[in-house]
Design an enzyme around this catalytic site. Structure first.
Site, PDB file in Angstrom:
ATOM      1  N   GLU A  66      82.081  33.825  18.032  1.00  0.00           N
ATOM      2  CA  GLU A  66      81.906  32.554  18.921  1.00  0.00           C
ATOM      3  C   GLU A  66      81.016  31.540  18.061  1.00  0.00           C
ATOM      4  OE1 GLU A  66      83.598  31.768  21.433  1.00  0.00           O
ATOM      5  OE2 GLU A  66      84.521  33.334  22.243  1.00  0.00           O
ATOM      6  N   SER A  73      64.820  73.972  66.211  1.00  0.00           N
ATOM      7  CA  SER A  73      63.814  75.023  65.878  1.00  0.00           C
ATOM      8  C   SER A  73      63.212  74.399  64.473  1.00  0.00           C
ATOM      9  CB  SER A  73      64.310  76.178  65.700  1.00  0.00           C
ATOM     10  OG  SER A  73      64.660  76.961  66.901  1.00  0.00           O
TER      11      SER A  73
END
Length: 684
Positions: free
Chosen positions: A86, A346
């Protein structure tokens, strides 16, 4: 050279330089007055795992995926190919590559159309920031102006970072990180040469080259980038040829949607923060979510669940699953059940016994009575409504007997249990803010899964409090903190819980764990730990309705062990016994630890009482004698018939007494404290 000629040359060059200077000043002023677009475009908020991988992202306002990314988080190969293709002079020009621009104009004039673009990466960023087109010369001039101005206020890496965030990749995908995750399901730091080349090519024509729609075009564009990379000596020919052999993905993948409850809560807490790094382990989280979803499949359509995993050495929460399916309205999946207040059943019993060990009231080998008992108006019952008589504390906890646990809680006092839960980081909730009573030991209190994880993590960590940590920056090694229980008591509890039988198919003695089922079968729990991790599982309905017949041991425990198996190939060894731990049988215990005695219950309130035969009863002579029964008192018991010992040192609360013959018979019982009772009966 004549003086006139010299003067003309000086005038000519002077005029030329003046034009240059004036032109430069005009250009500088023109660029300096550029009104730049906002340089901080909206970026998706992301929540990441401990290693930086994406757990969940949130789209920006227009529904686009635009994930934050820095230059350091992208593979070097991608950046090199991008610049080579680019803008090869990116780090040398000031925003506009005049040589490339002149070349592009010349090629366009010579060929009668655009052959190559002259846009630099900076100009592309300018276009992306303003969302402007590329077709008009006026647009190009605007991009050049913005590019020059941009280079004055941002470094090259900052400009490159804007490109990495804004470049289009098809559909609503913007930025290299979103594209990498969408097309390759990986972070951009791990891109191959072929993958990097494809992502370089896509922004030029993101819709016509989308690999999920036009794989052939995408392949051709990728290969052109590879060719350019070879020419720029970014890749050698062999690497480029190998890259061409890789297939182009033809599917766009959905972004990860892990830990939706936690990630949503974190993002909402600080909405201006773009990136959140949590302590969650990406792989563990994904496995746990899949396991929970599979576990509830085929069960009641309203059943929900939650799973947590904590590294109890640091307090880091590695897994937080709030429901089987966040989007399942039938299960109310939007409710985070890791934070829902529920009855713990429990699951508090291990802490109760740990506190009793600390108070010197008992030892794992201490005998304790499991028989009917009342505490004022409160008369606890075992889950199966049966009684075992004299049992060791170890057995009482492993069998999760209610009466021994309540007896222990009565001895240590509920207020102590409340205080230690809070020290472990829990926030217990009592109905209507009533004072804590003995019922809290059996689930008569509200707790979250996060609360129980802190309690069990402290037991796993030798009794030290382990504050849970969700944010990676807060993760620290555990420092000295007030203990929840002592190291010895924590080991006693761990040793007991490691002896609980595992679910079918699981390996025994590798995990210390406890299950729990709340009143009415509304909550099924399983929480356990090995030497490194604490795992918690809750299953139930988000609306609090009952699940008849469902028990923690049968419903939650198998999932607990599945999670352990999924997060590590082999459990870490549990803590070794401290030197001061008393590892002996009941026979070798000190006298005060042989049998549990409730403080303040050793006087007349605890006298042995013969319940059968009753005093003055008439019985028919039988060959096998009679079975005498006693309540209260402190075992072991000695039974006498007419003053002669017939049973000695029995921990049972009943004994067979031989009858010598018809007539009056005196039966006496003496407990361990020397307290006695006698009855007189008539044998016919």
């Amino acid at each position: 050279m004549s003086p006139d000629t010299a003067r003309r040359m000086i005038l000519r060059w002077g005029s030329f330089l003046l034009v240059l200077v004036v032109g430069f000043l005009v250009w500088t002023t023109w660029v300096g007055r550029t009104q730049l677009p906002p340089l901080t475009p909206d970026v998706s908020v992301v929540v990441e795992a401990r290693d930086g991988t994406l757990l969940r992202g949130f789209t920006v306002a227009d529904g686009r995926w635009r994930l934050p990314i820095t230059v350091d988080e992208v593979s070097r190969g991608y950046l090199e190919q991008l610049i080579a293709f680019e803008d090869k002079r990116f780090y040398r020009h000031s925003g506009v590559d005049l040589f490339a621009a002149v070349r592009a104009v010349g090629q366009a004039v010579w060929n009668g159309g655009v052959v190559s673009g002259g846009s630099t990466l900076t100009m592309q960023v300018a276009r992306l920031l303003e969302n402007s087109g590329t077709g008009s010369w006026r647009g190009k001039i605007r991009q050049m102006r913005v590019a020059w101005a941009l280079e004055r206020v941002r470094t090259k890496d900052e400009i490159l970072e804007l490109y990495l965030r804004l470049a289009p990749f098809g559909g609503n995908i913007e930025g290299v990180r979103a594209a990498s995750l969408s097309y390759f399901q990986k972070e951009p730091a791990r891109l191959t040469d072929a993958e990097a080349a494809l992502l370089v090519a896509l922004p030029q024509s993101p819709e016509t080259r989308r690999p999920d729609r036009a794989a052939d075009r995408a392949r051709l564009a990728r290969n052109r980038v590879l060719d350019r990379s070879v020419k720029a000596r970014v890749l050698d020919q062999e690497a480029a040829d190998a890259a061409r052999m890789e297939t182009v993905p033809n599917t766009r993948h959905a972004f990860d949607f892990l830990a939706p409850h936690l990630t949503e809560r974190v993002a909402a807490a600080t909405p201006t923060q773009l990136r959140h790094r949590l302590t969650l382990d990406h792989a563990m989280q994904a496995k746990a979510e899949a396991l929970l979803a599979r576990h509830v499949k085929g069960r009641h359509k309203a059943m929900s669940g939650a799973v947590m995993v904590v590294d109890h050495q640091t307090g880091a929460v590695l897994v937080s699953v709030g429901s089987p399916d966040y989007l399942d309205t039938g299960r109310q999946g939007f409710v985070d059940m890791t934070r829902a207040i529920r009855s713990p059943g429990s699951t508090l019993k291990p802490l109760i016994y740990g506190l009793a060990f600390d108070a010197g009231l008992a030892h794992p080998e201490t005998f304790i009575t499991d028989s009917p008992i009342r505490f004022g108006p409160y008369a606890p019952q075992n889950f199966d409504n049966s009684f075992r008589g004299q049992v060791r504390v170890r057995e009482a906890l492993q069998m999760s007997l209610n009466i021994p646990a309540v007896s222990m809680l009565d001895a240590i006092e509920p207020s102590v249990l409340m205080a230690r839960m809070k020290r472990a980081g829990a926030v217990p909730q009592l109905p209507n803010d009533r004072p804590a009573g003995l019922a809290i030991g059996l689930g008569g209190i509200g707790l979250r899964l996060t609360d129980l994880m802190g309690i069990y993590a402290s037991l796993a960590q030798g009794g030290q409090a382990v504050p849970l940590v969700f944010h990676a920056q807060e993760e620290l090694s555990i420092a000295v903190r007030p203990p929840v229980v002592s190291r010895v008591s924590a080991w006693y509890v761990s040793d007991i819980l490691s002896g609980v039988a595992p679910p079918k198919g699981a390996v025994a003695d590798t995990v210390a764990y406890k299950t729990g089922t709340s009143y009415g079968h509304r909550d099924a729990w399983a929480i356990g730990y090995d030497g490194g991790h604490t795992v918690g599982v809750w299953l139930g309905r988000a609306d609090g309705a009952a699940m008849p017949g469902e028990l923690g041991a049968e419903l939650a425990a198998p999932l607990l062990f599945d999670v352990f198996a999924a997060i590590k190939p082999k459990p870490d060894p549990l803590m070794r016994p401290p030197d001061e731990a008393l590892t002996v049988t009941n026979d070798a215990l000190p006298v005060r630890l042989k049998v549990f005695r409730r403080p303040g219950a050793l006087g007349a309130q605890n006298l042995p009482e013969i319940t059968f035969p009753p005093d003055g009863a008439r019985l028919v002579l039988a060959d096998d004698g009679i079975v005498a029964k006693v309540t209260q008192g402190v075992p072991p018991f000695t039974w006498l018939a007419n003053g002669e010992p017939v049973v000695v040192g029995s921990y049972d609360r009943q004994a067979e007494v031989d009858i010598p013959g018809p007539g009056f018979l005196s039966i006496s019982v003496i407990d361990a404290m020397g307290q006695s009772q006698a009855v007189r009966i008539i044998v016919e």
